[in-house]
Design a protein around this motif. Structure first.
Motif, PDB file in Angstrom:
ATOM      1  N   ALA A   1      30.756  -2.747  40.931  1.00 13.90           N
ATOM      2  CA  ALA A   1      30.223  -3.036  42.263  1.00 13.90           C
ATOM      3  C   ALA A   1      31.321  -3.114  43.308  1.00 13.90           C
ATOM      4  N   HIS A   2      32.549  -3.396  42.890  1.00 14.81           N
ATOM      5  CA  HIS A   2      33.656  -3.509  43.839  1.00 14.81           C
ATOM      6  C   HIS A   2      34.118  -2.147  44.348  1.00 14.81           C
ATOM      7  N   VAL A   3      33.915  -1.098  43.543  1.00 16.84           N
ATOM      8  CA  VAL A   3      34.593   0.162  43.853  1.00 16.84           C
ATOM      9  C   VAL A   3      33.682   1.377  43.887  1.00 16.84           C
ATOM     10  N   ASP A   4      32.621   1.395  43.098  1.00 14.52           N
ATOM     11  CA  ASP A   4      31.840   2.625  42.934  1.00 14.52           C
ATOM     12  C   ASP A   4      31.250   3.116  44.253  1.00 14.52           C
ATOM     13  N   GLY A   5      30.622   2.229  45.012  1.00 13.43           N
ATOM     14  CA  GLY A   5      30.019   2.635  46.269  1.00 13.43           C
ATOM     15  C   GLY A   5      31.036   3.106  47.283  1.00 13.43           C
ATOM     16  N   LEU A   6      32.183   2.435  47.316  1.00 15.44           N
ATOM     17  CA  LEU A   6      33.252   2.806  48.249  1.00 15.44           C
ATOM     18  C   LEU A   6      33.782   4.196  47.950  1.00 15.44           C
ATOM     19  N   LEU A   7      34.014   4.491  46.673  1.00 20.33           N
ATOM     20  CA  LEU A   7      34.523   5.803  46.282  1.00 20.33           C
ATOM     21  C   LEU A   7      33.487   6.893  46.563  1.00 20.33           C
ATOM     22  N   ALA A   8      32.222   6.603  46.292  1.00 23.48           N
ATOM     23  CA  ALA A   8      31.173   7.582  46.574  1.00 23.48           C
ATOM     24  C   ALA A   8      31.097   7.873  48.067  1.00 23.48           C
ATOM     25  N   GLU A   9      31.197   6.847  48.891  1.00 28.91           N
ATOM     26  CA  GLU A   9      31.151   7.021  50.352  1.00 28.91           C
ATOM     27  C   GLU A   9      32.275   7.932  50.839  1.00 28.91           C
ATOM     28  N   LEU A  10      33.483   7.735  50.322  1.00 25.97           N
ATOM     29  CA  LEU A  10      34.651   8.483  50.800  1.00 25.97           C
ATOM     30  C   LEU A  10      34.635   9.943  50.362  1.00 25.97           C
ATOM     31  N   THR A  11      33.892  10.261  49.306  1.00 25.48           N
ATOM     32  CA  THR A  11      33.866  11.639  48.795  1.00 25.48           C
ATOM     33  C   THR A  11      32.552  12.350  49.076  1.00 25.48           C
ATOM     34  N   GLY A  12      31.595  11.656  49.675  1.00 23.19           N
ATOM     35  CA  GLY A  12      30.311  12.275  49.949  1.00 23.19           C
ATOM     36  C   GLY A  12      29.454  12.469  48.714  1.00 23.19           C
ATOM     37  N   ALA A  13      29.727  11.687  47.668  1.00 23.17           N
ATOM     38  CA  ALA A  13      28.987  11.813  46.411  1.00 23.17           C
ATOM     39  C   ALA A  13      27.838  10.813  46.354  1.00 23.17           C
ATOM     40  N   GLU A  14      26.894  11.040  45.443  1.00 23.40           N
ATOM     41  CA  GLU A  14      25.780  10.113  45.256  1.00 23.40           C
ATOM     42  C   GLU A  14      26.221   8.829  44.571  1.00 23.40           C
ATOM     43  N   ASP A  15      27.154   8.943  43.635  1.00 19.96           N
ATOM     44  CA  ASP A  15      27.584   7.777  42.871  1.00 19.96           C
ATOM     45  C   ASP A  15      28.995   8.037  42.363  1.00 19.96           C
ATOM     46  N   ALA A  16      29.616   6.989  41.833  1.00 20.28           N
ATOM     47  CA  ALA A  16      30.994   7.112  41.360  1.00 20.28           C
ATOM     48  C   ALA A  16      31.247   6.127  40.231  1.00 20.28           C
ATOM     49  N   LEU A  17      32.294   6.394  39.485  1.00 19.77           N
ATOM     50  CA  LEU A  17      32.698   5.577  38.345  1.00 19.77           C
ATOM     51  C   LEU A  17      34.208   5.724  38.207  1.00 19.77           C
ATOM     52  N   VAL A  18      34.904   4.643  37.818  1.00 19.94           N
ATOM     53  CA  VAL A  18      36.355   4.729  37.614  1.00 19.94           C
ATOM     54  C   VAL A  18      36.699   4.275  36.202  1.00 19.94           C
ATOM     55  N   VAL A  19      37.671   4.970  35.619  1.00 17.22           N
ATOM     56  CA  VAL A  19      38.163   4.634  34.278  1.00 17.22           C
ATOM     57  C   VAL A  19      39.690   4.641  34.300  1.00 17.22           C
ATOM     58  N   ASN A  20      40.283   4.665  33.116  1.00 19.00           N
ATOM     59  CA  ASN A  20      41.723   4.426  32.981  1.00 19.00           C
ATOM     60  C   ASN A  20      42.602   5.502  33.610  1.00 19.00           C
ATOM     61  N   ASN A  21      42.303   6.764  33.397  1.00 21.16           N
ATOM     62  CA  ASN A  21      43.053   7.852  34.039  1.00 21.16           C
ATOM     63  C   ASN A  21      42.199   9.114  34.014  1.00 21.16           C
ATOM     64  N   CYS A  22      42.721  10.195  34.573  1.00 22.64           N
ATOM     65  CA  CYS A  22      41.904  11.396  34.720  1.00 22.64           C
ATOM     66  C   CYS A  22      41.598  12.043  33.368  1.00 22.64           C
ATOM     67  N   ALA A  23      42.548  11.993  32.432  1.00 21.94           N
ATOM     68  CA  ALA A  23      42.278  12.534  31.104  1.00 21.94           C
ATOM     69  C   ALA A  23      41.156  11.755  30.430  1.00 21.94           C
ATOM     70  N   ALA A  24      41.165  10.425  30.613  1.00 21.62           N
ATOM     71  CA  ALA A  24      40.091   9.597  30.060  1.00 21.62           C
ATOM     72  C   ALA A  24      38.760   9.941  30.716  1.00 21.62           C
ATOM     73  N   ALA A  25      38.793  10.208  32.012  1.00 27.46           N
ATOM     74  CA  ALA A  25      37.571  10.587  32.716  1.00 27.46           C
ATOM     75  C   ALA A  25      36.991  11.865  32.131  1.00 27.46           C
ATOM     76  N   LEU A  26      37.853  12.843  31.833  1.00 26.54           N
ATOM     77  CA  LEU A  26      37.385  14.104  31.271  1.00 26.54           C
ATOM     78  C   LEU A  26      36.784  13.899  29.885  1.00 26.54           C
TER      79      LEU A  26
END
Length: 457
Positions: free
Chosen positions: A128-153
């Motif tokens: 709740a602290h970050v997902d909406g903020l990141l989605a707003e800045l990228t024009g996306a519907e939703d967002a999620l953050v994890v440890n690094n980009c390789a982990a995201a993939l």
């Protein structure tokens, strides 16, 4: 006059007496390391006695222990001054955090509302602290953050593909830092890679291949460039193929540029917002590159796909801790307010101010002010940089000087090129300029091995 005893081992000092005499050493290094070092030196002295040599006295044993402890490498990571001419320097921790991000980490270091809803008094969500903020800045519907980009993939492919096929261009199967190769990272998700096209030429029609396809994957080559007989389809064209096939398009943007920027060094760098606009269903990126935040893997895009990733068991294993989450939120908030990140600020430094600092450095240690390129670096905007003034020191032994500077306190990391040491202050905070001066003045007379081999004065 003292006489050696019949038993030479009896002449060794008692450990209690050594510890009493080592009070200052214990204050610097702690009791346990000092005890271990003194025991090692006592063992060394016993070995000398076994060879027929006299026992060491307390002064000799404590002296050796002091030398060993005072010169031992400090526990890291250690702070260094980056004067190497690379802004996003992977080996030096990538992008520096802003003062606001550092303050946010300090605020969250104790108890914080990481997963606590202050309004209801019940359990909350760290997202709740970050997902909406990141989605707003990228024009996306939703967002999620994890440890690094390789982990995201890995998470995205595990959640969306399982053991089905993921279509990817052979030209996108890159090797990332630490000799890790993208095919190996992807395979760890359990997905089956279906490689299409060739290393240098892939077309949108190639993504039509495969009989059990779950995902189309495109990867921005953020750490290399290809020139010559090269073709890669536009992201929008691959998105058309994905829609025709009824499967999601996942785009690994890598470098973490939120939205297009006007700075010439990043004008050709694709952004997360642009990838969403071109039809990517999910876009992945790093938090500690062009964004200027902490290490993190950013996932933005379609709400249903993000939710599938959020509910996958790997999401908990790969989630961010409170300190990096706090730093990431502070970094994203700075971008929302138009302040940008630390990488933006370093690229846009006032050249007159930078030149004045380099001139002042030359006045203190000698050398010549020349123009050189500070690279963006670190898996971001490959081969791209910004030109500005740096200090050039023509030396007899530049590699020796660079090595000596790595052992100053704090270490100063410089660049060696054309038989000279280049000192780039763009990535050094102005308040740290005196530390660079001290390191150079302490190093240059001895590191060259020849007083006449130092910089021009």
């Amino acid at each position: 006059m003292a006489h050696a005893s019949a038993n030479p081992y009896a002449d060794l000092p008692r450990m209690d007496d050594l510890l009493t005499a080592s009070a200052a050493l214990i204050e610097r290094h702690g009791r346990t390391p000092v005890v271990e070092r003194l025991r090692a030196e006592m063992d060394r002295s016993r070995a000398r006695i076994a060879e027929g040599r006299p026992a060491d006295d307390a002064e000799a044993i404590i002296g050796r222990a002091t030398d060993a402890l005072d010169t031992a490498p400090r526990p890291g990571p250690r702070r260094v001054l980056n004067a190497a001419g690379v802004i996003v320097h992977t080996n030096l921790g990538r992008a520096p955090l802003s003062a606001a991000a550092v303050r946010a980490m300090a605020d969250a270091a104790g108890y914080c509302d990481l997963e606590y809803d202050l309004d209801t008094g019940r359990r909350g969500s760290r997202g709740a602290h970050v997902d909406g903020l990141l989605a707003e800045l990228t024009g996306a519907e939703d967002a999620l953050v994890v440890n690094n980009c390789a982990a995201a993939l890995v998470l995205v492919l595990a959640a969306l593909a399982g053991d089905r096929e993921v279509v990817v261009s052979r030209g996108h199967l890159v090797e990332i830092g630490g000799s890790f190769r993208l095919p190996d990272v992807m395979a760890s998700s359990g997905a089956r890679l279906l490689e299409v096209g060739t290393t240098n030429r892939t077309r949108a029609a190639d993504y039509q291949q495969g009989d059990d396809v779950a995902v189309l994957l495109t990867v921005h080559p953020s750490n290399f460039t290809q020139d010559g007989f090269v073709t890669q389809p536009r992201l929008a064209d691959v998105a058309d193929v994905a829609r025709d096939r009824g499967v999601p398009l996942v785009h690994d943007a890598g470098s973490g540029l939120l939205a297009p920027v006007e700075h010439p060094a990043l004008a050709d760098e694709p952004s997360m917002r642009a990838a969403i606009d071109e039809g990517a269903d999910l876009v992945l990126a790093s938090g500690d590159k062009l964004l200027g935040g902490p290490q993190a893997g950013l996932v933005v895009g379609r709400a249903d796909l993000v939710e599938r990733c959020r509910r996958h068991p790997l999401a908990r294993a790969l989630r961010l801790d409170k300190l990096r989450l706090a730093a990431l939120v502070a970094t994203l908030d700075a971008h929302r307010r138009g302040a940008g990140g630390t990488v933006d600020a370093l690229l846009a430094l006032d050249e007159d101010d930078l030149r004045a600092r380099v001139d002042a450095l030359r006045g203190r240690v000698g050398g010549t002010v020349v123009e050189a390129t500070t690279m963006v670096g670190g898996g971001s905007a490959p081969g791209v940089g910004v030109t500005g003034p740096v200090l050039r020191l023509d030396l007899d032994h530049p590699l020796r000087v660079a090595e000596a500077l790595r052992h100053t306190d704090p270490p100063v990391i410089v660049r060696v090129a054309d038989e000279a040491v280049l000192v780039d202050l763009r990535t050094v905070a102005p308040e740290d300029d005196p530390l660079v001066v001290d390191a150079l003045r302490a190093t240059l007379p001895t590191a060259t091995g020849d007083p006449t081999g130092g910089p021009d004065r």
